[in-house]
Motif scaffolding. Structure first.
Motif, mmCIF file in Angstrom:
data_model
loop_
_atom_site.group_PDB
_atom_site.id
_atom_site.type_symbol
_atom_site.label_atom_id
_atom_site.label_comp_id
_atom_site.label_asym_id
_atom_site.label_seq_id
_atom_site.Cartn_x
_atom_site.Cartn_y
_atom_site.Cartn_z
ATOM 1 N N HIS A 1 28.404 26.018 49.054
ATOM 2 C CA HIS A 1 27.783 24.840 48.442
ATOM 3 C C HIS A 1 27.715 23.671 49.430
ATOM 4 O O HIS A 1 26.660 23.050 49.601
ATOM 5 N N VAL A 2 28.823 23.360 50.073
ATOM 6 C CA VAL A 2 28.854 22.227 51.007
ATOM 7 C C VAL A 2 27.898 22.455 52.174
ATOM 8 O O VAL A 2 27.090 21.579 52.504
ATOM 9 N N ALA A 3 27.974 23.627 52.808
ATOM 10 C CA ALA A 3 27.153 23.889 53.996
ATOM 11 C C ALA A 3 25.664 23.899 53.664
ATOM 12 O O ALA A 3 24.855 23.318 54.394
ATOM 13 N N GLN A 4 25.294 24.528 52.568
ATOM 14 C CA GLN A 4 23.872 24.685 52.263
ATOM 15 C C GLN A 4 23.288 23.506 51.494
ATOM 16 O O GLN A 4 22.189 23.056 51.799
ATOM 17 N N ASP A 5 24.007 23.010 50.499
ATOM 18 C CA ASP A 5 23.439 22.008 49.603
ATOM 19 C C ASP A 5 23.754 20.567 49.986
ATOM 20 O O ASP A 5 22.950 19.674 49.727
ATOM 21 N N ILE A 6 24.913 20.323 50.569
ATOM 22 C CA ILE A 6 25.294 18.948 50.898
ATOM 23 C C ILE A 6 24.987 18.627 52.358
ATOM 24 O O ILE A 6 24.281 17.667 52.651
ATOM 25 N N LEU A 7 25.515 19.428 53.285
ATOM 26 C CA LEU A 7 25.312 19.159 54.707
ATOM 27 C C LEU A 7 23.965 19.657 55.223
ATOM 28 O O LEU A 7 23.530 19.256 56.290
ATOM 29 N N LYS A 8 23.324 20.554 54.473
ATOM 30 C CA LYS A 8 22.032 21.121 54.874
ATOM 31 C C LYS A 8 22.112 21.760 56.260
ATOM 32 O O LYS A 8 21.239 21.562 57.101
ATOM 33 N N CYS A 9 23.168 22.526 56.486
ATOM 34 C CA CYS A 9 23.314 23.222 57.760
ATOM 35 C C CYS A 9 22.068 24.057 58.012
ATOM 36 O O CYS A 9 21.515 24.661 57.087
#
Length: 113
Positions: free
Chosen positions: A93-101
């Motif tokens: 969730h963090v990598a894909q949705d928040i940080l937009k890695c």
């Protein structure tokens, strides 16, 4: 029950694969990986380092941690698998949705965690 999820982006090669493997070998920890992400899990927490290029360094890593803040003194090993799943889900969730890695494929298939 209180679970805290924190994250930040590390640049400059601070956390290398050998360093993360060394952290995972500390007492009470087991290694954790999902796709290209790697880290460790214990009975009360988990950490994944997810490749996250695009923050001024193509080798930057997102460090995502899930921690159980309030637990009884008798936490059992059964929690480790729960933290494994929680950490992977939080990292995704963090990598894909928040940080937009920029490399979402660095994490494994959500159906195979």
């Amino acid at each position: 029950m209180t679970i805290e999820v924190t994250y930040d982006v590390r640049v400059g090669g601070e956390f290398t694969k050998p360093h993360i493997e060394q952290l995972a070998r500390a007492a009470g920890r087991s290694s954790l990986s999902d796709g290209e992400a790697m880290g460790y899990v214990s009975d009360t927490s988990g950490v994944l380092f997810v490749p996250c290029p695009g923050y001024g360094d193509r080798n930057s890593l997102a460090r995502i941690e899930a921690v159980y803040l309030h637990h009884p003194d008798d936490v059992q090993r059964a929690w480790r698998e729960h933290f494994r799943d929680l950490t992977v889900s939080a990292a995704r969730h963090v990598a894909q949705d928040i940080l937009k890695c920029k490399n979402p494929e660095t994490l494994g298939d959500p159906g195979n965690t």
